[in-house]
Enzyme design. Structure first.
Site, PDB file in Angstrom:
ATOM      1  N   GLU A   1       0.833  -1.207   0.000  1.00  0.00           N
ATOM      2  CA  GLU A   1       0.000   0.000   0.000  1.00  0.00           C
ATOM      3  C   GLU A   1       0.864   1.253   0.000  1.00  0.00           C
ATOM      4  O   GLU A   1       1.846   1.351   0.739  1.00  0.00           O
ATOM      5  CB  GLU A   1      -0.890  -0.019   1.247  1.00  0.00           C
TER       6      GLU A   1
ATOM      7  N   LYS B   1      -9.199   2.114  -2.551  1.00  0.00           N
ATOM      8  CA  LYS B   1      -9.470   1.562  -1.228  1.00  0.00           C
ATOM      9  C   LYS B   1     -10.877   1.944  -0.802  1.00  0.00           C
ATOM     10  O   LYS B   1     -11.288   3.112  -0.904  1.00  0.00           O
ATOM     11  CB  LYS B   1      -8.447   2.091  -0.223  1.00  0.00           C
TER      12      LYS B   1
ATOM     13  N   CYS C   1      -5.305  -2.984   2.018  1.00  0.00           N
ATOM     14  CA  CYS C   1      -5.189  -3.094   3.478  1.00  0.00           C
ATOM     15  C   CYS C   1      -6.518  -3.340   4.192  1.00  0.00           C
ATOM     16  O   CYS C   1      -7.029  -4.449   4.212  1.00  0.00           O
ATOM     17  CB  CYS C   1      -4.479  -1.859   4.035  1.00  0.00           C
TER      18      CYS C   1
END
EC number: 6.3.5.1
Length: 542
Positions: free
Chosen positions: A41, A108, A144
């Protein structure tokens, strides 16, 4: 498909260095004939970039570097973490770079704002999720937090959506996760168990690539893995070090042994070592100095400094006062000899005497707190003088138990550039010392077995002011890390008056901690960004 896992240690904000590191690992993927290489990330910027993301010039430079990496990609696909601007705002993105172009992006979805995270300050969440098709494979690309919301594993959901579930329903054959998951003791076991259970539940392969390295107070352990659809570990990268490996999605994997097994105190040691090395090096320092009192905290700090930087780059300074025992003086010298570091002996007696004569009418000690603290402040000034003159960073030595209780001196033992043990409870400090001595005696045994003392007055002991550490640390963990109410802590078998006294002292010392140097995080809740308490406040526990 051959998928390469590139577990790298980026430097926050150093786009040139990070790009060079990315090129290095792309070349490794090419040499291994990988179809695709996955980076963590926000690899390009390093994680967390914080308010650098509010700087337009910084984001402009990120876009230029992405173009360079795209041109370098060639026939090797690259999934790389980077911030991406759009007309709707900024996104935490996974970008697919291939054959000279930025082919696709996935944003994300789940933006954490708990503990040390504050991602909604910077990013917008993805409005929708879709698979990415690459070389005939449907890939579910996540970032994540996106994999940390399975309702069956947690028995609750922090967010309304589960990106993994949505992508699997769309036919994702592999879930890929770009991560920057900070370490704390117990995190690896939790993370790998969660990945195994989620892969098994959805009957899907999972490739998880985590950042490694220390960035300010955070330490990232790497420990990237590939897990098959049966929930079996197929590939495991190193902990606390850069690493590279290739996962073959076509090869049947019945699972491999977890080469790390159960986390133990060695994980904390390795985390602190990495955090110390990266904090100094990423801030432009190569050398450190430690005030050696002959106590357990300074001894463990010095050992970690030597392991992180090399013995030639560590200076130990002994600064005894009239109250320092001969045993402590001898222990400080012996530790320095065992470590092979430069050692200086600078008594503070004349300076301390001058303060006594200046402020006491009769020229004799009054034995109050001001006299105790001035000794620590004299030492802090000496260490900072050496630091300024010789270009070494001062490592402070206070542990979490002491910092919690305010058992520390502002501008004294708190003066320095990094507190290595700031999140290590006192009992754990002793466990670290025993681990350090596992092969041979490095920390003198007398240091480990003598009663802890600040030695700022005659025959002083920590237990004059604090409960026994085995009791104190239990209460502190319950109050600080587990955030338990007073009644629940009392129900653990502790005296109510003691629990209230400790909790009140923790709250009262907040003003000290917010003036302390950066401390490395190794527990689930450290002082600092993960515990945002007001200083001037009047809530009182009853």
């Amino acid at each position: 498909m051959f998928i390469a896992l590139a577990q790298i240690n980026p430097v926050v904000g150093d786009l040139d260095y990070n790009t060079g590191k990315i090129f290095e690992y792309i070349n490794k993927a090419r040499a291994a004939q990988s179809d695709l290489v996955i980076f963590p990330e926000l690899t390009l910027t390093g994680y967390p970039p914080q308010d650098l993301l509010l700087n337009k010039q910084f984001l402009d430079a990120v876009e230029i570097k992405l173009q360079e990496i795209s041109r370098f990609a060639g026939d090797t696909g690259i999934i790389l973490g980077a911030p991406m601007r759009s007309p709707n705002g900024l996104y935490n993105a996974a970008t697919l770079l291939y054959r000279g172009k930025l082919q696709e992006m996935r944003y994300k979805s789940l933006l954490p704002v708990y503990d040390i995270f504050d991602e909604k300050r910077y990013f917008n969440p993805a409005k929708e999720r879709s698979c990415l098709v690459y070389k005939g494979k449907k890939l579910g690309v996540t970032v994540c937090e996106d994999i940390w919301n399975d309702k069956d594993y947690w028995n609750r959901q922090r967010y309304d959506i589960d990106p993994v579930e949505e992508l699997v329903q769309q036919g994702a054959e592999i879930i890929i996760n770009l991560s920057a998951s900070p370490y704390h003791y117990g995190k690896y076991a939790l993370r790998t168990d969660m990945l195994n259970k989620v892969a098994s539940k959805h009957k899907v392969d999972m490739v998880y690539v985590n950042q490694v390295g220390g960035n300010d107070h955070l330490i990232f352990d790497g420990s990237s893995v590939a897990v098959n659809k049966m929930g079996k570990l197929c590939l495991q990268l190193n902990k606390f070090a850069e690493d590279f490996a290739v996962f073959d999605t076509c090869r049947t994997c019945k699972g491999v042994l977890d080469k790390y097994g159960r986390e133990d105190i060695s994980w904390v040691y390795e985390a602190l070592l990495l955090g110390t090395r990266d904090y100094l090096h990423k801030n432009g320092f190569s050398r450190a100095l430690v005030g050696l009192s002959g106590g357990i905290d300074s001894s463990v700090t010095a050992v970690l400094a030597v392991a992180a930087l090399g013995r030639e780059n560590v200076l130990g300074v002994s600064m005894p006062s009239r109250y320092s025992s001969q045993g402590s003086r001898d222990d400080a010298r012996l530790l320095a000899e065992n470590l092979g570091i430069e050692y200086r002996f600078l008594t503070i007696e004349n300076i301390f005497k001058a303060y006594i004569e200046l402020f006491n009418p009769e020229g004799h000690p009054i034995m109050d707190l001001a006299e105790e603290n001035i000794q620590a402040r004299i030492r802090g000034n000496i260490l900072m003088f050496i630091s300024n003159r010789e270009g070494q960073m001062v490592l402070t030595t206070g542990n979490k138990s002491e910092m919690a209780m305010g058992y520390s001196t502002i501008y004294g033992d708190m003066a320095g550039g990094l507190n290595v043990l700031a999140d290590v409870p006192k009992v754990m400090v002793y466990r670290l010392a025993e681990y350090i001595n596992r092969g041979k005696e490095i920390i003198p045994r007398s240091v480990i077995y003598k009663p802890p003392s600040a030695e700022l007055r005659p025959d002083q002991s920590d237990e004059d002011s604090l409960p026994p550490y085995r009791v104190l640390d239990q209460i502190l963990k319950a109050y600080i890390e587990d955030i338990k109410p007073i009644d629940e802590i009392v129900a653990m078998g502790h005296c109510r008056e003691l629990v209230l006294d400790i909790a009140r002292r923790v709250d009262a010392a907040e003003y000290k901690r917010q003036q302390a140097p950066t401390g490395l995080r190794v527990t689930s809740r450290a002082f600092g960004p993960g515990r945002r308490m007001p200083i001037a406040q009047r809530w009182r526990l009853e």
